[in-house]
Design a protein around this motif. Structure first.
Motif, PDB file in Angstrom:
ATOM      1  N   ASP A   2       0.939  -2.708 -14.675  1.00 16.50           N
ATOM      2  CA  ASP A   2       0.595  -3.254 -13.367  1.00 16.50           C
ATOM      3  C   ASP A   2      -0.647  -2.570 -12.812  1.00 16.50           C
ATOM      4  O   ASP A   2      -0.987  -1.460 -13.199  1.00 16.50           O
ATOM      5  CB  ASP A   2       1.750  -3.030 -12.386  1.00 16.50           C
ATOM      6  CG  ASP A   2       2.959  -3.882 -12.705  1.00 16.50           C
ATOM      7  OD1 ASP A   2       2.771  -4.996 -13.208  1.00 16.50           O
ATOM      8  OD2 ASP A   2       4.083  -3.426 -12.437  1.00 16.50           O
ATOM      9  N   THR A   3      -1.297  -3.238 -11.896  1.00 17.00           N
ATOM     10  CA  THR A   3      -2.422  -2.635 -11.186  1.00 17.00           C
ATOM     11  C   THR A   3      -1.911  -2.025  -9.884  1.00 17.00           C
ATOM     12  O   THR A   3      -0.780  -2.292  -9.455  1.00 17.00           O
ATOM     13  CB  THR A   3      -3.506  -3.673 -10.857  1.00 17.00           C
ATOM     14  OG1 THR A   3      -2.962  -4.619  -9.937  1.00 17.00           O
ATOM     15  CG2 THR A   3      -4.016  -4.375 -12.116  1.00 17.00           C
ATOM     16  N   ARG A   5      -2.939  -2.835  -7.045  1.00 19.73           N
ATOM     17  CA  ARG A   5      -2.746  -3.991  -6.163  1.00 19.73           C
ATOM     18  C   ARG A   5      -1.371  -4.617  -6.354  1.00 19.73           C
ATOM     19  O   ARG A   5      -0.709  -4.981  -5.384  1.00 19.73           O
ATOM     20  CB  ARG A   5      -3.804  -5.062  -6.431  1.00 19.73           C
ATOM     21  CG  ARG A   5      -5.124  -4.776  -5.781  1.00 19.73           C
ATOM     22  CD  ARG A   5      -6.124  -5.776  -6.252  1.00 19.73           C
ATOM     23  NE  ARG A   5      -6.554  -5.323  -7.590  1.00 19.73           N
ATOM     24  CZ  ARG A   5      -7.547  -5.825  -8.262  1.00 19.73           C
ATOM     25  NH1 ARG A   5      -8.216  -6.835  -7.808  1.00 19.73           N
ATOM     26  NH2 ARG A   5      -7.891  -5.336  -9.435  1.00 19.73           N
ATOM     27  N   ASP A   6      -0.957  -4.769  -7.602  1.00 23.61           N
ATOM     28  CA  ASP A   6       0.347  -5.377  -7.888  1.00 23.61           C
ATOM     29  C   ASP A   6       1.485  -4.551  -7.299  1.00 23.61           C
ATOM     30  O   ASP A   6       2.406  -5.087  -6.681  1.00 23.61           O
ATOM     31  CB  ASP A   6       0.565  -5.514  -9.396  1.00 23.61           C
ATOM     32  CG  ASP A   6      -0.392  -6.482 -10.065  1.00 23.61           C
ATOM     33  OD1 ASP A   6      -0.904  -7.390  -9.383  1.00 23.61           O
ATOM     34  OD2 ASP A   6      -0.631  -6.305 -11.282  1.00 23.61           O
ATOM     35  N   LYS A   9       1.370  -4.698  -3.439  1.00 30.27           N
ATOM     36  CA  LYS A   9       1.797  -6.016  -2.955  1.00 30.27           C
ATOM     37  C   LYS A   9       3.312  -6.147  -3.006  1.00 30.27           C
ATOM     38  O   LYS A   9       3.936  -6.622  -2.055  1.00 30.27           O
ATOM     39  CB  LYS A   9       1.137  -7.112  -3.797  1.00 30.27           C
ATOM     40  CG  LYS A   9       1.454  -8.508  -3.349  1.00 30.27           C
ATOM     41  CD  LYS A   9       0.728  -9.527  -4.220  1.00 30.27           C
ATOM     42  CE  LYS A   9       1.096 -10.941  -3.822  1.00 30.27           C
ATOM     43  NZ  LYS A   9       0.419 -11.939  -4.649  1.00 30.27           N
ATOM     44  N   GLU A  10       3.910  -5.706  -4.103  1.00 33.72           N
ATOM     45  CA  GLU A  10       5.363  -5.791  -4.237  1.00 33.72           C
ATOM     46  C   GLU A  10       6.061  -4.908  -3.204  1.00 33.72           C
ATOM     47  O   GLU A  10       7.019  -5.332  -2.555  1.00 33.72           O
ATOM     48  CB  GLU A  10       5.798  -5.388  -5.646  1.00 33.72           C
ATOM     49  CG  GLU A  10       7.280  -5.516  -5.853  1.00 33.72           C
ATOM     50  CD  GLU A  10       7.728  -5.229  -7.282  1.00 33.72           C
ATOM     51  OE1 GLU A  10       8.921  -4.965  -7.458  1.00 33.72           O
ATOM     52  OE2 GLU A  10       6.889  -5.275  -8.197  1.00 33.72           O
ATOM     53  N   ASP A  37      -8.189  -2.218  -5.409  1.00 33.56           N
ATOM     54  CA  ASP A  37      -7.011  -1.374  -5.635  1.00 33.56           C
ATOM     55  C   ASP A  37      -6.944  -0.261  -4.590  1.00 33.56           C
ATOM     56  O   ASP A  37      -5.875   0.041  -4.054  1.00 33.56           O
ATOM     57  CB  ASP A  37      -7.040  -0.771  -7.040  1.00 33.56           C
ATOM     58  CG  ASP A  37      -6.754  -1.798  -8.112  1.00 33.56           C
ATOM     59  OD1 ASP A  37      -5.752  -2.522  -7.986  1.00 33.56           O
ATOM     60  OD2 ASP A  37      -7.536  -1.886  -9.071  1.00 33.56           O
TER      61      ASP A  37
END
Length: 63
Positions: A2-3, A5-6, A9-10, A37
């Motif tokens: 994952d990044t 950002r991912d 976001k989660e 990021d």
């Protein structure tokens, strides 16, 4: 993988950051990442400081 950002976001959508996600963030932040990021991480930090995102690691430390 994952990044940043991912992960941010989660956590922002769930209102919760797991220890596993925190560890992933540490690894990702130790390497090169994009401005998006960094901005996502800063938004996550702000949400955590304002109590909008709970951190599993902080809950484990409560007496």
């Amino acid at each position: 993988m994952d990044t940043i950002r991912d992960i941010a976001k989660e956590a922002l959508s769930k209102g919760y950051l797991t220890v596993e996600a925190e560890n992933q963030l540490r690894c990702l932040l130790a390497s090169r990442y994009e401005l998006e990021d960094f901005n996502a991480f800063m938004a996550l930090q702000e949400a955590a400081m304002m109590g909008k995102v709970r951190q599993e690691s902080r809950e484990d430390c409560k007496i």
